[in-house]
Design a protein around this motif. Structure first.
Motif, PDB file in Angstrom:
ATOM      1  N   SER A 218       0.819  -1.215   0.000  1.00 43.54           N
ATOM      2  CA  SER A 218       0.000   0.000   0.000  1.00 43.54           C
ATOM      3  C   SER A 218       0.853   1.265   0.000  1.00 43.54           C
ATOM      4  O   SER A 218       0.308   2.367   0.046  1.00 43.54           O
ATOM      5  CB  SER A 218      -0.935   0.020   1.226  1.00 43.54           C
ATOM      6  OG  SER A 218      -0.197   0.072   2.436  1.00 43.54           O
ATOM      7  N   VAL A 219       2.167   1.102  -0.063  1.00 47.99           N
ATOM      8  CA  VAL A 219       3.038   2.274  -0.094  1.00 47.99           C
ATOM      9  C   VAL A 219       2.824   3.035  -1.400  1.00 47.99           C
ATOM     10  O   VAL A 219       2.622   2.437  -2.459  1.00 47.99           O
ATOM     11  CB  VAL A 219       4.512   1.862   0.087  1.00 47.99           C
ATOM     12  CG1 VAL A 219       4.999   1.024  -1.087  1.00 47.99           C
ATOM     13  CG2 VAL A 219       5.396   3.073   0.277  1.00 47.99           C
ATOM     14  N   VAL A 220       2.868   4.355  -1.311  1.00 43.63           N
ATOM     15  CA  VAL A 220       2.611   5.212  -2.480  1.00 43.63           C
ATOM     16  C   VAL A 220       3.699   6.281  -2.546  1.00 43.63           C
ATOM     17  O   VAL A 220       4.037   6.900  -1.536  1.00 43.63           O
ATOM     18  CB  VAL A 220       1.218   5.873  -2.379  1.00 43.63           C
ATOM     19  CG1 VAL A 220       1.017   6.878  -3.515  1.00 43.63           C
ATOM     20  CG2 VAL A 220       0.124   4.810  -2.426  1.00 43.63           C
ATOM     21  N   TRP A 221       4.238   6.500  -3.725  1.00 43.67           N
ATOM     22  CA  TRP A 221       5.278   7.507  -3.925  1.00 43.67           C
ATOM     23  C   TRP A 221       4.936   8.413  -5.115  1.00 43.67           C
ATOM     24  O   TRP A 221       5.824   9.014  -5.726  1.00 43.67           O
ATOM     25  CB  TRP A 221       6.635   6.832  -4.172  1.00 43.67           C
ATOM     26  CG  TRP A 221       6.549   5.522  -4.906  1.00 43.67           C
ATOM     27  CD1 TRP A 221       6.500   4.283  -4.361  1.00 43.67           C
ATOM     28  CD2 TRP A 221       6.474   5.324  -6.339  1.00 43.67           C
ATOM     29  NE1 TRP A 221       6.412   3.325  -5.339  1.00 43.67           N
ATOM     30  CE2 TRP A 221       6.395   3.921  -6.567  1.00 43.67           C
ATOM     31  CE3 TRP A 221       6.473   6.181  -7.428  1.00 43.67           C
ATOM     32  CZ2 TRP A 221       6.316   3.373  -7.838  1.00 43.67           C
ATOM     33  CZ3 TRP A 221       6.381   5.649  -8.697  1.00 43.67           C
ATOM     34  CH2 TRP A 221       6.310   4.255  -8.894  1.00 43.67           C
ATOM     35  N   VAL A 222       3.669   8.550  -5.412  1.00 43.44           N
ATOM     36  CA  VAL A 222       3.250   9.331  -6.578  1.00 43.44           C
ATOM     37  C   VAL A 222       3.643  10.801  -6.455  1.00 43.44           C
ATOM     38  O   VAL A 222       3.899  11.466  -7.465  1.00 43.44           O
ATOM     39  CB  VAL A 222       1.726   9.186  -6.809  1.00 43.44           C
ATOM     40  CG1 VAL A 222       0.932   9.780  -5.673  1.00 43.44           C
ATOM     41  CG2 VAL A 222       1.321   9.815  -8.132  1.00 43.44           C
ATOM     42  N   VAL A 223       3.703  11.328  -5.228  1.00 44.88           N
ATOM     43  CA  VAL A 223       4.031  12.747  -5.054  1.00 44.88           C
ATOM     44  C   VAL A 223       5.398  13.056  -5.649  1.00 44.88           C
ATOM     45  O   VAL A 223       5.564  14.011  -6.412  1.00 44.88           O
ATOM     46  CB  VAL A 223       3.994  13.131  -3.564  1.00 44.88           C
ATOM     47  CG1 VAL A 223       4.448  14.577  -3.382  1.00 44.88           C
ATOM     48  CG2 VAL A 223       2.601  12.951  -2.994  1.00 44.88           C
ATOM     49  N   TRP A 224       6.399  12.242  -5.306  1.00 44.58           N
ATOM     50  CA  TRP A 224       7.760  12.511  -5.773  1.00 44.58           C
ATOM     51  C   TRP A 224       7.874  12.309  -7.275  1.00 44.58           C
ATOM     52  O   TRP A 224       8.532  13.087  -7.955  1.00 44.58           O
ATOM     53  CB  TRP A 224       8.745  11.601  -5.032  1.00 44.58           C
ATOM     54  CG  TRP A 224       8.847  11.949  -3.586  1.00 44.58           C
ATOM     55  CD1 TRP A 224       9.665  12.894  -3.017  1.00 44.58           C
ATOM     56  CD2 TRP A 224       8.081  11.399  -2.521  1.00 44.58           C
ATOM     57  NE1 TRP A 224       9.462  12.947  -1.664  1.00 44.58           N
ATOM     58  CE2 TRP A 224       8.497  12.034  -1.324  1.00 44.58           C
ATOM     59  CE3 TRP A 224       7.089  10.414  -2.438  1.00 44.58           C
ATOM     60  CZ2 TRP A 224       7.953  11.729  -0.085  1.00 44.58           C
ATOM     61  CZ3 TRP A 224       6.548  10.108  -1.199  1.00 44.58           C
ATOM     62  CH2 TRP A 224       6.971  10.750  -0.045  1.00 44.58           C
TER      63      TRP A 224
END
Length: 271
Positions: A76-82
Motif C-alpha cells: 500500500s506504499v505510495v510515492w506518486v508525489v515525488w
C-alpha cells in the motif's frame, strides 16, 4: 481495447521495475519497523507486575498482526508525489496531458508493477518470520484471504488518493513533496504502524477512527491476520470496510475537482 491498453501499460511498467529489482529488494527490507515494534510490544506485554500491558491480543495474534502490518505496508506504499513532482519539473507532464490516457493511470500501473516485483521478497521475509515465530503461524481460510486482499487494495486506493491530492499541488507549487511530509507523523502514529489501536487511550482511539489513517494499515492488518474484531475491539469488519468506502467516496471527487482546477491553471501558464 481498454483491457489491452491496461495490460500493455502494466507490462511496460513491470519491465521497467524489474530492472531495479535489487533496489526494490532493499526497499522491502527497509520496512522492518513492524518487527522492531513487535519486539518492543512483546516485551511490554510480558513484563511488569500483573503480567504486563494487556493489548487484548495473545502473543501469537500480536506476532501475526505486526507481520501483516509489514505486508500491508509493502503493498500500500505510495510515492506518486515525488514522481509527479519530478515529471512536472522536468517537463514530462506536458506530453502526458496531451495523451488520451489520464496521467494518474500511469502512476497506478507503476505502483502495481512495483508491488508485483516486491512479492517474492515479501514471501521470503514472511517465511523467515514464521521460522523464527512458529507459534504465530496460522493457515488462512479462503474468506480471510479474499477479505485481506480487498482491505489491502482499498488501503492502497485511499493512500493513492491522499497522495495524489498533494501531488496535484504541483500545479501551484514546485515542491509539493514538502507538504507530503505533514502526513508522515499522523500516518506513523495513528495508522497502527507502531502500535495496535488497542494500545491507544480511548479518546485518541476514537479520534484516530475518524481519520483515514487507521484504514491505511491497522484495519487491513487485522483483517489479514484474522485477529478478533467486533465487541471490545477497535474495528468491526463491516464498519471498517464501510469507512474505507466512505473515505474513497470523499477523496475521489475532491481529487477530480482539484485536478481540473490545476490543469486549467497549468494550461494558462503554458499558453
Amino acid at each position: 481495447m481498454r483491457w489491452r491498453l491496461a495490460r500493455t501499460l502494466w507490462l511496460v511498467q513491470f519491465a521497467y521495475m524489474a530492472e531495479y529489482r535489487a533496489e526494490i529488494a532493499l526497499w522491502a527490507l527497509s520496512g522492518v519497523l513492524p518487527f522492531i515494534m513487535l519486539g518492543l510490544w512483546s516485551a511490554a506485554a510480558g513484563s511488569g507486575a500483573g503480567g504486563g500491558l494487556d493489548l487484548g491480543l495473545s502473543p501469537a495474534e500480536l506476532g501475526r498482526y505486526f507481520l501483516c502490518v509489514f505486508v500491508v505496508r509493502q503493498f500500500s506504499v505510495v510515492w506518486v508525489v515525488w514522481q509527479f513532482e519530478e515529471d512536472a519539473l522536468q517537463g514530462r507532464l506536458s506530453p502526458y496531458l496531451l495523451q488520451p490516457l489520464h496521467p494518474l493511470w500511469r502512476y497506478v500501473a507503476a505502483h502495481q508493477a512495483e508491488q508485483a516485483t516486491r512479492l517474492p521478497f515479501v514471501l521470503l521475509i514472511a517465511s523467515l518470520f514464521f521460522l523464527l515465530q512458529p507459534q504465530s503461524f496460522a493457515w488462512p481460510g479462503p474468506a480471510r484471504v479474499l477479505l485481506g486482499v480487498l482491505a489491502v487494495g482499498l488501503a492502497f486506493a485511499i493512500n493513492f488518493l491522499l497522495q495524489s491530492l498533494i501531488a496535484t499541488l504541483c500545479f501551484w507549487s514546485e515542491r509539493a513533496s514538502a507538504l507530503e511530509r505533514l502526513l508522515y507523523v499522523p500516518t506513523v502514529f495513528l495508522s497502527g504502524l507502531v502500535a495496535p489501536l488497542q494500545a491507544f487511550p480511548p479518546e485518541l482511539r476514537r479520534l484516530a477512527l475518524h481519520t483515514p489513517f487507521p484504514y491505511l494499515i491497522g484495519f487491513p492488518a487485522q483483517v489479514l491476520a484474522g485477529n478478533p474484531m467486533g465487541e471490545g475491539q477497535p474495528f468491526g469488519l463491516a464498519a471498517g470496510f464501510a469507512a474505507m468506502a466512505l473515505w474513497i467516496a470523499l477523496l475521489l471527487p475532491l481529487l477530480v475537482l482539484l485536478w481540473r482546477a490545476g490543469v486549467r491553471r497549468y494550461s494558462a501558464m503554458g499558453a
